[in-house]
Design a protein around this motif. Sequence first.
Motif, PDB file in Angstrom:
ATOM      1  N   ILE A 303      34.246 -18.278 102.677  1.00 14.13           N
ATOM      2  CA  ILE A 303      35.679 -18.138 102.384  1.00 14.13           C
ATOM      3  C   ILE A 303      35.899 -18.093 100.879  1.00 14.13           C
ATOM      4  N   TRP A 304      35.285 -19.030 100.142  1.00 13.40           N
ATOM      5  CA  TRP A 304      35.493 -19.093  98.696  1.00 13.40           C
ATOM      6  C   TRP A 304      34.817 -17.937  97.973  1.00 13.40           C
ATOM      7  N   LYS A 305      33.674 -17.514  98.457  1.00 15.70           N
ATOM      8  CA  LYS A 305      33.012 -16.363  97.845  1.00 15.70           C
ATOM      9  C   LYS A 305      33.908 -15.128  97.917  1.00 15.70           C
ATOM     10  N   ASN A 306      34.538 -14.926  99.065  1.00 14.01           N
ATOM     11  CA  ASN A 306      35.455 -13.794  99.208  1.00 14.01           C
ATOM     12  C   ASN A 306      36.662 -13.926  98.293  1.00 14.01           C
ATOM     13  N   PHE A 307      37.274 -15.090  98.274  1.00 17.61           N
ATOM     14  CA  PHE A 307      38.437 -15.334  97.439  1.00 17.61           C
ATOM     15  C   PHE A 307      38.108 -15.044  95.978  1.00 17.61           C
ATOM     16  N   LEU A 308      36.986 -15.552  95.492  1.00 18.94           N
ATOM     17  CA  LEU A 308      36.640 -15.407  94.081  1.00 18.94           C
ATOM     18  C   LEU A 308      36.061 -14.025  93.750  1.00 18.94           C
ATOM     19  N   ARG A 309      35.909 -13.182  94.747  1.00 19.35           N
ATOM     20  CA  ARG A 309      35.503 -11.792  94.521  1.00 19.35           C
ATOM     21  C   ARG A 309      36.652 -10.816  94.813  1.00 19.35           C
ATOM     22  N   GLY A 310      37.869 -11.335  94.980  1.00 13.93           N
ATOM     23  CA  GLY A 310      39.043 -10.479  95.095  1.00 13.93           C
ATOM     24  C   GLY A 310      39.313  -9.940  96.481  1.00 13.93           C
ATOM     25  N   MET A 311      38.860 -10.662  97.514  1.00 14.56           N
ATOM     26  CA  MET A 311      39.076 -10.219  98.890  1.00 14.56           C
ATOM     27  C   MET A 311      39.876 -11.231  99.683  1.00 14.56           C
ATOM     28  N   ASN A 312      40.341 -10.804 100.862  1.00 14.68           N
ATOM     29  CA  ASN A 312      41.152 -11.615 101.760  1.00 14.68           C
ATOM     30  C   ASN A 312      40.329 -11.908 103.021  1.00 14.68           C
ATOM     31  N   PRO A 313      39.776 -13.110 103.203  1.00 13.17           N
ATOM     32  CA  PRO A 313      38.911 -13.388 104.345  1.00 13.17           C
ATOM     33  C   PRO A 313      39.695 -13.753 105.603  1.00 13.17           C
TER      34      PRO A 313
END
Length: 437
Positions: A303-313
């Motif tokens: 979840i955090w990897k997606n958030f910090l890469r500009g995505m919506n998980p």
Amino acid sequence: MGPLRIHPHNPRYFTADGRRAVYLTGSHTWNNLVDMGPTDPPPRFDYDAFLDTLASFGHNFLRLWAWELLSWNTSGNGETARVEHHVYPHPWKRTGPGQALDGKPRFNLVQFDEEYLGRLHDRLDAAQQRGIYVAVMLFEGWGLQFSPNAWPQHPFHPRNNVNGVDGDLDGDGKGLAIHTGRSRQITQLQHAYVRQVVDIANPFDNVLYEISNENHPASTAWQYQMIDVIHEYERSKPKQHPVGMTFQFKGGSNQTLFDSPADWISPNPEGGYQDDPPPADGAKVILNDTDHLWGIGGNVGWIWKNFLRGMNPIFMDPYDGKVLRKSLDGQSRDAICRTMGYARSRAGRIDLARLTPHGELASSQYCLANPGIEYLAYHLDGQPLTVDLSSARGEFRAEWFDPLTGQFTPAGHVAGGAQHALQAPFASEAVLHLRCV
């Protein structure tokens, strides 16, 4: 809420007001629109309780699932105990004359079922009242490919409708050609259905559209056309909503999604989306879905990897385990759902519209930043997190966030003009927020 549109300055996200970025995250389950179960009729899904669950976790998004078949044989999902789920209702009326293969009246494919459309309306309305955005799935391609004995369970089978429609254009007993646009008659019926759904959904602010779940790669041109049909039809409507295209299974390419006219996409694992998501570049809004990466799976760090890469998980939720018995253990499932809510809460505390992926500014390589103004970095392993503020000036207020508990810990001030190795007060992963003062 306001209808979503791509943010004009940061197209990794949607916006409802042209200024603030809307971070979408939430869970979904298969029977949240049509009922599914081993009895006929199947038990009615408690949609209000499902929305209560989403709200309790702080979610603001769900996929509203279509299912084209009259049943779902779960042995196609690798389950050892086969369960034949009945599915109800469907978009078209069962008027007869004559009986379909399931012994019930045949479908009339030019008449729509009032219960189905009424349920769609009411579920969009209930979600909007709770501030939850809904991706309305129009077609479903996985079941026709992989649920055993699927084709005789489809309304476009010639024995199941009164309109003389036979979608088995290849004569192979599979019917997959209904999702290719090869039959003018079938495509016209599908267009009429899509326009009917848009008529129901258009008045709502909280709507997105999804063309089809996990359709086969030969559906590409058909899906592109369906995206264009919705865009064109909504131009004459009071509101316009984003249209999405999601992972094609089996053998689909993420490049096909990026090349599409869709406003948003959900990729497959190709390129690292499962373990180390690549930074979003704004070519599309990406709703990265565990459904297309694991089927059933995921973890808190993802979840955090997606958030910090500009995505919506978003998360495929086994929910109560009544559709598929295969599931995550309850502790892991709840942790993922809670974490999505924590991430959404954190997104509301930052100027997300001005933040873009800058992995080079953090030793973990997971960092959103408006350099010199604001930084958000994800820290994975309990070691010091190095943040590069060499080009920044002034001081920054620091705050640590525990992604497992939701706890905030102020950490004083950090000066710009240098790199800093900062130690989180938590034993393992943590999120660091720095804002210029």
